[in-house]
Design an enzyme around this catalytic site. Structure first.
Site, PDB file in Angstrom:
ATOM      1  N   ARG A 110      53.047  34.987  36.520  1.00 50.71           N
ATOM      2  CA  ARG A 110      52.975  35.915  37.657  1.00 50.71           C
ATOM      3  C   ARG A 110      52.359  35.236  38.871  1.00 50.71           C
ATOM      4  O   ARG A 110      51.431  34.428  38.739  1.00 50.71           O
ATOM      5  CB  ARG A 110      52.126  37.143  37.304  1.00 50.71           C
ATOM      6  CG  ARG A 110      52.556  37.902  36.063  1.00 50.71           C
ATOM      7  CD  ARG A 110      51.552  39.006  35.740  1.00 50.71           C
ATOM      8  NE  ARG A 110      51.814  39.637  34.451  1.00 50.71           N
ATOM      9  CZ  ARG A 110      52.573  40.718  34.280  1.00 50.71           C
ATOM     10  NH1 ARG A 110      53.155  41.276  35.317  1.00 50.71           N
ATOM     11  NH2 ARG A 110      52.762  41.224  33.079  1.00 50.71           N
ATOM     12  N   GLN A 124      49.940  33.847  31.325  1.00 51.54           N
ATOM     13  CA  GLN A 124      49.224  34.694  30.376  1.00 51.54           C
ATOM     14  C   GLN A 124      50.057  34.888  29.118  1.00 51.54           C
ATOM     15  O   GLN A 124      51.288  35.045  29.196  1.00 51.54           O
ATOM     16  CB  GLN A 124      48.936  36.047  31.033  1.00 51.54           C
ATOM     17  CG  GLN A 124      47.978  36.938  30.310  1.00 51.54           C
ATOM     18  CD  GLN A 124      47.639  38.157  31.174  1.00 51.54           C
ATOM     19  OE1 GLN A 124      48.361  38.510  32.101  1.00 51.54           O
ATOM     20  NE2 GLN A 124      46.527  38.806  30.851  1.00 51.54           N
ATOM     21  N   LYS A 160      44.961  38.600  41.918  1.00 53.75           N
ATOM     22  CA  LYS A 160      45.315  38.911  40.528  1.00 53.75           C
ATOM     23  C   LYS A 160      44.524  38.035  39.564  1.00 53.75           C
ATOM     24  O   LYS A 160      43.975  38.511  38.559  1.00 53.75           O
ATOM     25  CB  LYS A 160      46.813  38.725  40.333  1.00 53.75           C
ATOM     26  CG  LYS A 160      47.319  39.221  38.996  1.00 53.75           C
ATOM     27  CD  LYS A 160      48.815  38.990  38.849  1.00 53.75           C
ATOM     28  CE  LYS A 160      49.647  40.071  39.529  1.00 53.75           C
ATOM     29  NZ  LYS A 160      50.053  39.767  40.872  1.00 53.75           N
ATOM     30  N   HIS A 196      42.344  69.858  73.732  1.00 53.59           N
ATOM     31  CA  HIS A 196      42.673  69.270  75.030  1.00 53.59           C
ATOM     32  C   HIS A 196      44.155  69.310  75.374  1.00 53.59           C
ATOM     33  O   HIS A 196      44.551  69.780  76.439  1.00 53.59           O
ATOM     34  CB  HIS A 196      42.192  67.818  75.092  1.00 53.59           C
ATOM     35  CG  HIS A 196      42.936  67.009  76.101  1.00 53.59           C
ATOM     36  ND1 HIS A 196      42.712  67.124  77.441  1.00 53.59           N
ATOM     37  CD2 HIS A 196      43.957  66.136  75.950  1.00 53.59           C
ATOM     38  CE1 HIS A 196      43.557  66.329  78.081  1.00 53.59           C
ATOM     39  NE2 HIS A 196      44.304  65.710  77.213  1.00 53.59           N
ATOM     40  N   ARG A 224      43.497  46.348  39.725  1.00 54.64           N
ATOM     41  CA  ARG A 224      43.334  46.085  41.155  1.00 54.64           C
ATOM     42  C   ARG A 224      42.778  47.342  41.813  1.00 54.64           C
ATOM     43  O   ARG A 224      42.966  48.457  41.305  1.00 54.64           O
ATOM     44  CB  ARG A 224      44.683  45.712  41.791  1.00 54.64           C
ATOM     45  CG  ARG A 224      45.732  46.788  41.691  1.00 54.64           C
ATOM     46  CD  ARG A 224      47.044  46.367  42.343  1.00 54.64           C
ATOM     47  NE  ARG A 224      47.695  45.294  41.626  1.00 54.64           N
ATOM     48  CZ  ARG A 224      48.543  45.464  40.608  1.00 54.64           C
ATOM     49  NH1 ARG A 224      48.823  46.687  40.168  1.00 54.64           N
ATOM     50  NH2 ARG A 224      49.104  44.442  40.012  1.00 54.64           N
ATOM     51  N   THR A 242      57.539  37.618  39.306  1.00 45.49           N
ATOM     52  CA  THR A 242      56.992  37.618  37.954  1.00 45.49           C
ATOM     53  C   THR A 242      58.108  37.230  36.993  1.00 45.49           C
ATOM     54  O   THR A 242      59.254  37.682  37.147  1.00 45.49           O
ATOM     55  CB  THR A 242      56.457  39.013  37.593  1.00 45.49           C
ATOM     56  OG1 THR A 242      55.292  39.289  38.374  1.00 45.49           O
ATOM     57  CG2 THR A 242      56.096  39.109  36.116  1.00 45.49           C
ATOM     58  N   GLY A 295      52.834  42.655  44.662  1.00 50.52           N
ATOM     59  CA  GLY A 295      54.228  42.927  44.319  1.00 50.52           C
ATOM     60  C   GLY A 295      55.235  42.216  45.197  1.00 50.52           C
ATOM     61  O   GLY A 295      56.439  42.354  44.986  1.00 50.52           O
ATOM     62  N   GLN A 349      46.232  43.864  33.957  1.00 49.44           N
ATOM     63  CA  GLN A 349      45.813  43.697  35.353  1.00 49.44           C
ATOM     64  C   GLN A 349      45.002  44.910  35.781  1.00 49.44           C
ATOM     65  O   GLN A 349      45.172  46.005  35.250  1.00 49.44           O
ATOM     66  CB  GLN A 349      47.026  43.524  36.270  1.00 49.44           C
ATOM     67  CG  GLN A 349      46.699  43.229  37.722  1.00 49.44           C
ATOM     68  CD  GLN A 349      45.730  42.079  37.889  1.00 49.44           C
ATOM     69  OE1 GLN A 349      44.572  42.299  38.194  1.00 49.44           O
ATOM     70  NE2 GLN A 349      46.179  40.843  37.677  1.00 49.44           N
TER      71      GLN A 349
END
Length: 881
Positions: free
Chosen positions: A117, A183, A22, A837, A311, A136, A132, A309
């Site tokens: 976070r 942040q 993150k 098969h 990701r 947070t 997750g 964010q």
């Protein structure tokens, strides 16, 4: 610059080990022009190491996690509670406290509201799903509260869920460290998540946006539903407006609070159309920076979008490469070959080499699996129906998915066109095969298949002699040249015609017996104990091995714990060990080249690790009396004979019955003589693969001795030409091995789609389930009969412990699974078709079977009573007794 705290401006992807996934992504985002990221900083993993890992009490408690099982909820909960409480009581050193306070002041002052976070070193990465799992905290005010939240984030590395996940996936608890992102808090009018590839269809051209009023945590936590907007190339293509009755807002005293939404806004569109398009454009800029589709958290404040964010989306299957700007459609080669697992790079290169010698392309590689571009076939008026029919024999869901594609006129109009590869019969074309087919059909000579097998095995013996004594470049060249012999055998018109003849005879009998007598799948019984079926014999012959071993109890006990390296030498300690060694080695000489996923040359063969056969052998001893092999073979022959006589007697009683019976008798005889040969072509390839691999692993061992690689299996992550070059030069950048091994682990965990487009969209086929019993799971009927029994869900041969009367439920099978078929009374597979098969062997053993059952291993619980209808093609989950 502090080792304990770094501002976003000091962070990029190279700082991953210090700031976690993150934190690294936020540093990268902060450097993108026109992307607004709330300012902030990261408390680094060095701080975590200094405070948490260096504490003796915490270290002892982490050691105490060793030995816990993932399903031991109570034990995990108790251990984690002690760990978290201990960490939250730790003292944060003054140096770290000062660094945090200084960065808070630079971010706007100690009183500025913050989001705190967790950022683990293994989260927000392309290869993991850790995101997750840690905590947070929002709207945190003041240095003391921020530092407390940092401590609580550290502790959250040991939540019950995070610890259980690491145990289940084999991660060392000390290998994952925690950074903490602090942040400046944004208090948005709206917030949400944006995927730059549609998370449902995986289409890379579609952006999917979820949006809700207030903080995004409201719909992430499930408190309310969010709007969803789908955008493609600057156009909104779909909108779903949710009713929102609640929102989350910052509380004046810190933290967040739940507030009602006034009625006028409850059904309103959260974002305007112009804002949706602005957000899509922002997402594409971020995606371009990272070079792959992104999952982006955003917030709208004072008319400006802020990015909280970004990701990578870890669940997307890689898109097969195309470079012409046209639309393409790809089908999974693995679903056609009953090998949906990822290949290692060496396996990929061998498979490509074979197809190159055949004058074909092995297809494009995506996710370490082969995909075939069928765009040319779909745009050809004559090849399209033949392609759909052919694929329908192998995998109905694949064929149905292509029919779904064909309904999309705009997409199809832009499909790439080109030369279809359907009619590739080798240099001589189809005429020699047709002539041989007509000749073999007319003569029905039972000596043909034994002659073909003898010829192939003579070339294998010649290959073995040719490989002996060769090493280095000479060895590699011999293996490459020998693939020309493989190509010659593959295109031999007599061999192709013989295999095709058995299949066509089955199709003729099934079609005509249903039309004339109302008998479905009549060929299933006729094919039982047919001649020269090497795969069926593989399972039956292991019963004879079990009969020898059952006479020696001490050997049986030894086999339960036998080690691969000392497997045969250890037998010498026991009475009867010599006889057991001899019978197992005889079996391995016949079938030891097989293993699960055997078309990947890197897979461990039975001849390399005989312990792979032990569960099957002990299961046979447990489930069957002596002499079962002979009984099975005779029972199959008797059932085939009875069925043929019964059908022919009934045919003779029909109008024109003498002629019908004569034709049917001829086709039935062709089934008996030729259907078994269908399974031989792959076996003949594996005979060579075993020899190639034995020679190549000697080269690998020499590279280990020279210090070029660390272990022989490192060569699995090189192509054959790269392997050859390393042997010749003695030089290798070992980071290539590390990188490819990590990528392979990522690909291995992905589920390959049957059909995928050049836009990345996964196309799924469906069944018409309208005529099925209520609650039945649809599939394809491939071996007639109805059976009830206990479901035994097995995803790999390592789990292959069954009891007589179980029904095998699995993803797919290849020939190595055949010995397991003798112990079950029915088969359910997620992948397959009438002529794959597992279907062929199920018919050989007389087992009712249904294939193409989507997510069967997830929808059917191990141990549950089920009913398999192999005549109509469905599975029923029965009530508990």
């Amino acid at each position: 610059m502090s080792a304990y705290v770094l501002g976003f401006h000091d962070i990029d992807k190279t700082r991953l080990a210090l700031v976690g996934g993150k934190g690294a992504n936020l540093g990268e985002l902060s450097a993108i022009g026109d992307v607004r990221v709330p300012c902030g900083f990261c408390v680094t993993t060095d701080a975590y190491r200094e405070v948490v890992e260096q504490d003796a009490e915490v270290s002892a408690l982490i050691d105490g996690l060793t030995g816990l099982r993932a399903d031991d909820r109570a034990g995990i909960a108790a251990a984690c509670a002690r760990l978290r409480a201990t960490i939250e009581d730790l003292t944060v050193p003054e140096e770290i406290r000062r660094d945090i306070v200084r960065h808070l002041q630079e971010a706007g002052g100690e009183s500025v509201p913050c989001a705190v976070r967790s950022s683990a070193t293994a989260e927000d990465l392309p290869s993991s799903s850790f995101a997750g799992q840690q905590d947070t905290y929002l709207n945190v005010r003041g240095a003391t509260a921020v530092i407390d939240s940092v401590r609580r984030c550290w502790a959250s590395l040991f939540t019950d869920r995070a610890v259980a996940y690491r145990i289940q996936n084999g991660f060392d608890h000390r290998a994952v460290r925690l950074s903490v992102v602090v942040q400046q808090m944004v208090f948005p009018e709206a917030a949400g998540i944006m995927f730059t590839a549609d998370p449902v269809s995986a289409n890379r051209t579609v952006v999917s946006i979820d949006a809700g009023f207030g903080l995004g945590e409201a719909f992430v936590s499930g408190l309310v539903n969010a709007d969803n907007y789908r955008v493609r190339s600057g156009q909104i293509i779909d909108k779903k407006i949710a009713t929102q009755t609640k929102e989350l807002r910052a509380s004046p005293s810190g933290g967040i609070q739940e507030l009602p939404i006034e009625p006028a806004r409850q059904n309103a569109q959260t974002l305007s159309d112009s804002q949706i398009l602005r957000l899509e454009s922002l997402g594409r800029r971020i995606e371009a920076h990272f070079g792959k589709p992104q999952d982006i958290e955003w917030a709208l404040y004072d008319g400006t979008f802020h990015v909280l964010q970004s990701r990578p989306i870890t669940t997307l299957y890689p898109v097969p490469p195309s470079h012409d700007g046209k639309n393409h459609v790809y089908v999974s080669y693995g679903h056609r070959q009953m090998m949906t697992d990822a290949f290692a790079p060496l396996g990929l290169s061998f498979f490509a080499l074979l197809h190159d010698k055949l004058g074909r392309t092995a297809g494009v590689v995506a996710g370490n699996r082969f995909y075939k571009d069928v765009s040319a076939e779909l745009t050809s008026s004559w090849a399209r129906p033949a392609t759909l029919k052919s694929l329908g024999q192998v995998d109905v869901l694949m064929a149905n998915a292509l029919r779904t594609v064909l309904k999309r006129e705009d997409f199809v109009a832009s499909l790439a066109r080109g030369r279809t590869s359907m009619l590739d019969f080798g240099e001589g074309g189809p005429l020699p095969i047709v002539r041989q087919y007509l000749k073999l059909s007319r003569e029905d000579d039972p000596r043909v298949v034994p002659d073909l097998i003898a010829h192939t095995e003579e070339t294998v013996e010649r290959c073995g002699r040719g490989l002996a004594g060769r090493s280095g470049d000479e060895l590699f060249q011999y293996i490459i040249d020998d693939h020309a012999v493989l190509a010659e055998l593959t295109f031999d018109p007599r061999s192709v015609a013989a295999a095709f003849l058995g299949i066509q005879a089955v199709n003729w009998v099934n079609k005509h017996m249903e039309a004339w007598l109302g008998e479905k799948n009549a060929a299933d019984a006729i094919a039982q104990s047919a001649d020269h079926n090497v795969v069926a014999a593989m399972g039956l012959d292991l019963l004879d091995v079990a009969d020898v071993i059952r006479e020696h109890p001490d050997v049986m006990r030894y086999l339960e714990t036998a080690d691969r390296a000392t497997f045969f030498t250890g037998l010498a300690r026991f009475a009867g060990g010599g006889a057991v060694r001899e019978v197992i080695q005889d079996y391995l000489r016949e079938y030891g080249m097989h293993c699960a996923g055997d078309i990947d040359i890197t897979r461990t063969r039975w001849s390399e690790d005989p312990t792979l056969l032990v569960p099957l052998i002990l299961g046979n001893i447990r489930n069957f009396p002596p002499g079962e092999r002979h009984r099975r073979a005779e029972q199959g022959r008797a059932e085939a004979e009875r069925t043929m006589n019964d059908l022919l007697d009934r045919l003779r009683k029909l109008p024109g019955g003498a002629g019908k019976a004569k034709k049917a008798a001829k086709k039935m005889s062709l089934i008996r003589h030729f259907i078994g040969y269908r399974e031989y072509s792959k076996h003949s390839l594996l005979l060579r693969y075993e020899l190639y691999k034995q020679a190549l692993m000697k080269e690998a061992a020499e590279l280990v001795r020279r210090g070029v690689i660390k272990e022989p299996e490192d060569v699995y992550f090189l192509s054959i030409e790269e392997f050859r070059k390393v042997v010749n030069t003695g030089e290798l950048d070992y980071s290539i091995i590390t990188m490819r091994r990590e990528a392979h682990e990522t690909y291995r965990k992905l589920t390959p789609p049957r059909v995928i487009t050049s836009e990345g969209e996964v196309i799924s086929g469906e069944y018409d389930a309208g005529t099925l019993p209520e609650g039945a799971i649809p599939g394809i009927a491939v071996s007639a009969g109805i059976v009830e029994g206990r479901a035994r869900v097995i995803r790999s041969m390592a789990e292959a412990e069954v009891e007589e009367g179980d029904i095998l439920v699995t993803v797919f099978t290849d020939p190595s699974w055949s010995p397991l078929f003798v112990s079950v009374k029915g088969v359910v597979m997620e992948v397959g078709g009438v002529m794959t098969h597992g279907a062929v062997v199920a018919r050989e053993y007389g087992l009712p079977a249904v294939v193409g059952v989507e997510r069967a291993t997830e929808r059917i619980t191990d141990g549950r009573l089920i009913r398999v209808n192999g005549s109509e093609g469905y599975v029923e989950i029965l009530p508990h007794p």
